[in-house]
Design an enzyme around this catalytic site. Sequence first.
Site, short mmCIF file in Angstrom:
data_model
loop_
_atom_site.label_atom_id
_atom_site.label_comp_id
_atom_site.label_asym_id
_atom_site.label_seq_id
_atom_site.Cartn_x
_atom_site.Cartn_y
_atom_site.Cartn_z
CE LYS A 22 18.25 8.22 -38.42
NZ LYS A 22 18.26 8.51 -36.98
CG ASN A 23 18.19 4.36 -36.01
OD1 ASN A 23 18.55 5.54 -36.17
ND2 ASN A 23 16.94 4.01 -35.83
NE ARG A 102 15.83 9.81 -27.45
CZ ARG A 102 15.59 9.93 -26.16
NH1 ARG A 102 15.36 11.12 -25.65
NH2 ARG A 102 15.56 8.88 -25.38
CB CYS A 126 12.27 13.34 -33.92
SG CYS A 126 12.96 12.89 -35.50
NE ARG A 131 12.57 9.88 -29.22
CZ ARG A 131 13.12 9.69 -30.42
NH1 ARG A 131 13.06 10.62 -31.33
NH2 ARG A 131 13.74 8.57 -30.70
N PRO A 132 12.28 10.90 -22.73
CG PRO A 132 11.28 9.70 -21.00
CD PRO A 132 11.09 10.11 -22.42
CG ASP A 316 12.19 4.50 -36.47
OD1 ASP A 316 11.54 5.27 -35.75
OD2 ASP A 316 13.39 4.23 -36.27
CB ILE A 338 7.34 3.00 -29.75
CG1 ILE A 338 7.19 1.58 -30.30
CG2 ILE A 338 8.75 3.25 -29.20
CD1 ILE A 338 7.60 0.46 -29.37
NE ARG A 408 17.63 14.40 -37.86
CZ ARG A 408 16.79 13.90 -36.98
NH1 ARG A 408 15.59 14.40 -36.85
NH2 ARG A 408 17.14 12.91 -36.21
C1 UD1 Z 1 15.74 4.55 -31.21
C2 UD1 Z 1 15.88 4.90 -32.67
C3 UD1 Z 1 14.58 5.49 -33.20
C4 UD1 Z 1 13.43 4.53 -32.92
C5 UD1 Z 1 13.39 4.10 -31.46
C6 UD1 Z 1 12.37 3.02 -31.18
C7 UD1 Z 1 18.21 5.45 -32.98
C8 UD1 Z 1 19.24 6.49 -33.25
N1 UD1 Z 1 16.95 5.88 -32.82
O1 UD1 Z 1 15.45 5.73 -30.49
O2 UD1 Z 1 14.72 5.71 -34.59
O3 UD1 Z 1 12.21 5.15 -33.26
O4 UD1 Z 1 14.68 3.60 -31.05
O5 UD1 Z 1 12.61 1.91 -31.98
O6 UD1 Z 1 18.52 4.28 -32.90
N2 UD1 Z 1 12.12 5.87 -22.89
C9 UD1 Z 1 11.95 6.25 -21.60
N3 UD1 Z 1 13.04 6.56 -20.87
C10 UD1 Z 1 14.31 6.51 -21.39
C11 UD1 Z 1 14.48 6.12 -22.73
C12 UD1 Z 1 13.36 5.79 -23.46
O7 UD1 Z 1 10.82 6.30 -21.10
O8 UD1 Z 1 15.26 6.82 -20.67
C13 UD1 Z 1 10.94 5.52 -23.72
C14 UD1 Z 1 10.76 6.43 -24.91
O9 UD1 Z 1 10.09 7.61 -24.57
C15 UD1 Z 1 9.95 5.54 -25.82
C16 UD1 Z 1 10.50 4.14 -25.54
O10 UD1 Z 1 11.13 4.23 -24.27
O11 UD1 Z 1 8.60 5.56 -25.46
C17 UD1 Z 1 11.48 3.63 -26.56
O12 UD1 Z 1 12.50 4.58 -26.77
P1 UD1 Z 1 13.97 4.16 -27.21
O13 UD1 Z 1 13.94 2.74 -27.67
O14 UD1 Z 1 14.91 4.51 -26.12
O15 UD1 Z 1 14.22 5.10 -28.46
P2 UD1 Z 1 15.59 5.77 -28.90
O16 UD1 Z 1 16.73 4.92 -28.49
O17 UD1 Z 1 15.58 7.20 -28.53
#
Ligand code: UD1
Length: 429
Positions: A22-23, A102, A126, A131-132, A316, A338, A408
């Site tokens: 999926k990811n 997201r 989720c 999740r900024p 995950d 995370i 999902r």
């Molecule tokens: C992706 C995965 C999700 C997985 C996550 C971490 C997909 C579709 N989703 O989510 O399943 O759990 O990676 O492996 O691939 N952060 C910030 N600012 C930002 C972006 C992120 O502070 O602009 C923080 C997040 O809050 C979190 C960390 O960075 O604490 C990692 O998030 P991120 O790796 O970006 O997760 P996703 O890409 O949303």
Amino acid sequence: MDRIRIVGGRPLNGTIPISGAKNATLPLMIAALLTEDTLILDNVPRLADVAQLQRILGNHGVDIMVGGKRSGDSEYHGQTVHISAARIVDTTAPYELVSKMRASFWVIAPLVARMGEARVSMPGGCAIGTRPVDLLIMALERLGVQIEIDAGYVIARATNGLKGGEIVFPKVTVGGTHTALMAAALANGTSVIENAAREPEIVDVADCLNKMGAKITGAGTPRIVVEGVTRLHGARHRVLPDRIETGTYAMAVAMAGGDVLLEGARPELLQAGLDVISRAGAEVAVTNAGVRVARNGAGLAPVEVTTAPFPGFPTDLQAQFMALMTRAGGNSRITETIFENRFMHVQELARLGARIHLDGQVAVVEGVEKLKGAPVMATDLRASVSLVIAALAAEGETMVNRVYHLDRGFERLEDKLGRCGAEIERISG
Ligand code: UD1
């Protein structure tokens, strides 16, 4: 709303085919926005998130054709999807669509790179803590995009195109790295991404972008270099197998006992997860066909785990692993680094008799002799499946309510487990 009924206590034996990830599928579909030619994706899983992204891309004017079944195809083979963004008719991704998932926010990068503008609602998805998107925005700004936030929308503009630049992520972000890659692919000049995410799905997307004519090196390492090109073309790409689905079923077998081949799984995508599962007492063997997981008779050992970006133990799989540890012979500590607030499964696991103590980002799981079936509620994608894993080993009946979260991210979960001997059924309505 559908529910899933499980009667625990049956071992799992047989074969579970692993679906496409999926990811990886979601960013690959989004990458189709970068070209006016057709991108063909093979091994696309049948998931609610994929259908939702089809609607979002459709709103931008993208044509999506899902290939029909050919003779000899089983319902377990992934789909082939043809995606054509020949004409982008709308560069706005509205709240009603983005708030449901997201990852759909990531359309901002290809839209601004190809069209010079994008207006994308702040994301939902989720409910696992804040999740900024600040780092995604920072990455775009480093590539010369002007950003404005207005009424819940991020407005991105690059009237004269994107310029190569240096992006240093202060923290590893998967979405940030996808965004940077897609934007840099069409930027004028070379970009360097430092502290990039190394997840296999990043490598899969970079491979596909390279097939489309991008010039990306270093994907899978913390330093990715992207030489921008003026246009990308069509390509055909096969989505890599889902390592989270693999780890989830491996834990299900470790929990229920039995012997299952996870067909098509690639162990190198999940070394940290498989190590933990074997330390917990399951046998893990790599075969030509995939990964075999077995546990016969022996009890489960407690294992300490801390989630980390790849190649560490994936967040995950944290909820699923916690479910497994509820039956371990002793105490295990699980630290989530995370996401904040990613322990919502704890309360529901407790309804099944689990003993878990939370202290900030640490959960101490005290293994219990037995779990007992109860009605539970799915809260997010990974939490839902942790309840299924616990239910497989619980005495009596567990009813998992609100299973739309499961749909999902897990393709035909009840079929895959049922074929291996689990007593599991979906109750519609
Ligand atoms: C992706 C995965 C999700 C997985 C996550 C971490 C997909 C579709 N989703 O989510 O399943 O759990 O990676 O492996 O691939 N952060 C910030 N600012 C930002 C972006 C992120 O502070 O602009 C923080 C997040 O809050 C979190 C960390 O960075 O604490 C990692 O998030 P991120 O790796 O970006 O997760 P996703 O890409 O949303």
